[in-house]
Design a protein around this motif. Structure first.
Motif, PDB file in Angstrom:
ATOM      1  N   PRO A 138      23.278  55.544  -1.646  1.00  0.00           N
ATOM      2  CA  PRO A 138      24.496  55.364  -2.443  1.00  0.00           C
ATOM      3  C   PRO A 138      25.303  54.142  -2.004  1.00  0.00           C
ATOM      4  N   GLU A 269      26.236  64.060   7.042  1.00  0.00           N
ATOM      5  CA  GLU A 269      25.641  63.284   5.955  1.00  0.00           C
ATOM      6  C   GLU A 269      25.668  61.798   6.289  1.00  0.00           C
ATOM      7  N   TRP A 293      34.361  56.763   2.056  1.00  0.00           N
ATOM      8  CA  TRP A 293      34.290  58.160   1.622  1.00  0.00           C
ATOM      9  C   TRP A 293      35.394  58.415   0.607  1.00  0.00           C
ATOM     10  N   ASP A 294      34.981  58.619  -0.654  1.00  0.00           N
ATOM     11  CA  ASP A 294      35.906  59.000  -1.709  1.00  0.00           C
ATOM     12  C   ASP A 294      36.191  60.490  -1.526  1.00  0.00           C
ATOM     13  N   GLU A 297      36.443  62.772  -4.742  1.00  0.00           N
ATOM     14  CA  GLU A 297      35.160  63.079  -5.381  1.00  0.00           C
ATOM     15  C   GLU A 297      34.114  63.576  -4.380  1.00  0.00           C
ATOM     16  N   ASP A 298      34.480  63.568  -3.098  1.00  0.00           N
ATOM     17  CA  ASP A 298      33.569  63.958  -2.015  1.00  0.00           C
ATOM     18  C   ASP A 298      32.248  63.187  -2.109  1.00  0.00           C
ATOM     19  N   GLN A 299      32.380  61.858  -2.166  1.00  0.00           N
ATOM     20  CA  GLN A 299      31.213  60.994  -2.318  1.00  0.00           C
ATOM     21  C   GLN A 299      31.229  59.904  -1.253  1.00  0.00           C
ATOM     22  N   TYR A 301      29.745  56.288   0.147  1.00  0.00           N
ATOM     23  CA  TYR A 301      29.126  55.050  -0.313  1.00  0.00           C
ATOM     24  C   TYR A 301      28.839  54.177   0.904  1.00  0.00           C
TER      25      TYR A 301
END
Length: 357
Positions: A138, A269, A293-294, A297-299, A301
């Protein structure tokens, strides 16, 4: 006869990160075990001239001493006869981008860190992101342009960026570190200025979409996939628009939180993605892997990999491993041994073709 081994420390370089390299070299020289190692300083001046200093049996007392006042130039072709291993801490172009590594490969000298491919991919942010994409890792949206394109069609490039990425964007030289030449653009006027400045530092420019996320970093240590170690996670909170050169090295305009206050699953992660990215780029020895870390949105990159990160005792990479239980002195020695291990493994490769008879 001394049982000591000889370490060649290469530092300086002809890039805008010259001063950062001097600080890194000084810190390493304070940490070396001089009962085990003799150190030969190899200083690359800003003009590209190499200067060899006298062998060190104890650490220098000031950074200024690393600007060696001597006209003795090393015979690089005979470096293998002089040193057992090299620790190259030349940040940026001509040191961290695979060029110096290629020289050391050609003269058959063991060295710390990534090889030619890993170093060059780690330096070129455009190729790095293409490798991330190839391995389904990602990362944020981006566009890339050459200096020639920017000179010829600056207006249309701005239109493309506005349409595909929107504002704000980060504009960076593709092949520099330490946040040199990086700017955040919030409108067309700022974008034109940022593109022009970035192009002054490199022949290729990357423009990255803004990600509203927390800046997190993790260290990777090792050579082989099954032996890679990751550090604690750190977070950078900058009082400036972003973590720029001034914040990193001059005005203290940023706070480092180690460990970062994030959920354990996010840290886990990050560790997994960092290892995957490290292997995808064919890295070795060490790397600092930077993420956004967004939180909403718990995403996660991937932002970038740095194959020769700032390495003073108070830089992020050593601090991350210090929190993990690895002291600065242990880290330096481990990296040297990893360089020697990688060299021994490469020596197992067959180089003589089968007989054609």
């Amino acid at each position: 006869m001394s049982d000591k081994q000889v370490l060649g420390l290469i530092y300086g370089g002809k890039s805008s990160e010259h001063e950062v390299s001097l600080r890194t070299a000084f810190s390493i020289l304070q940490a070396i075990d001089y009962d085990k190692w003799t150190v030969i300083p190899l200083y690359i001046q800003l003009d590209g001239m190499w200067v060899e200093g006298s062998s060190l049996q104890k650490p220098p007392s000031a950074v200024a001493e690393l600007r060696l006042a001597t006209n003795r130039h090393p015979d690089l072709l005979k470096l293998k006869e002089t040193v057992d291993v090299v620790f190259p801490v030349v940040h940026g172009p001509y040191g961290e981008d695979g060029t110096l590594q290629g020289l050391l490969e050609m003269i058959d000298v063991p060295y710390v860190g990534s090889g030619v491919l890993g170093s060059s991919l780690g330096m070129d942010k455009v190729m790095m992101k293409r490798m991330f994409a190839l391995h389904n890792l990602p990362h944020g949206e981006y566009l890339a342009y050459t200096r020639q394109e920017i000179d010829k069609r600056l207006e249309s490039i701005c239109t493309e960026i506005e349409a595909q990425l929107g504002y704000p964007v980060f504009v960076k030289p593709a092949n520099l570190g330490s946040s040199v030449g990086i700017n955040k653009a919030k409108n067309e006027k700022q974008l034109v200025k940022a593109l022009t400045e970035a192009a002054a530092f490199d022949h290729k420019v990357i423009v990255e979409a803004f990600i509203n996320g927390r800046e997190l970093e993790i260290g990777v240590l090792g050579n082989d996939a099954d032996k890679l170690q990751t550090s604690a996670v750190g977070e950078i909170v900058s009082t400036a628009e972003f973590y720029d050169y001034e914040s990193k090295y001059k005005d203290g305009g940023a706070e480092l939180f180690i460990p970062a206050k994030i959920p354990e699953r996010v840290a886990n992660e990050m560790a997994q993605l960092a290892k995957e990215a490290f292997l995808a780029l064919d890295c070795a020895g060490l790397a600092r892997v930077d993420f956004f870390w967004d939180e909403k949105e718990d995403q996660l990159y991937l932002n970038e990999i740095n194959t020769m990160p700032g390495f003073t005792e108070y830089s992020m990479y050593p601090l991350l491993f210090k929190k993990t239980g690895v002291s600065y002195q242990e880290l330096v020695e481990t990296l040297i041994q990893l360089g020697l291990e990688r060299f021994r493994e490469k020596k197992k490769i067959r180089v003589i073709a089968p007989s054609l008879e």
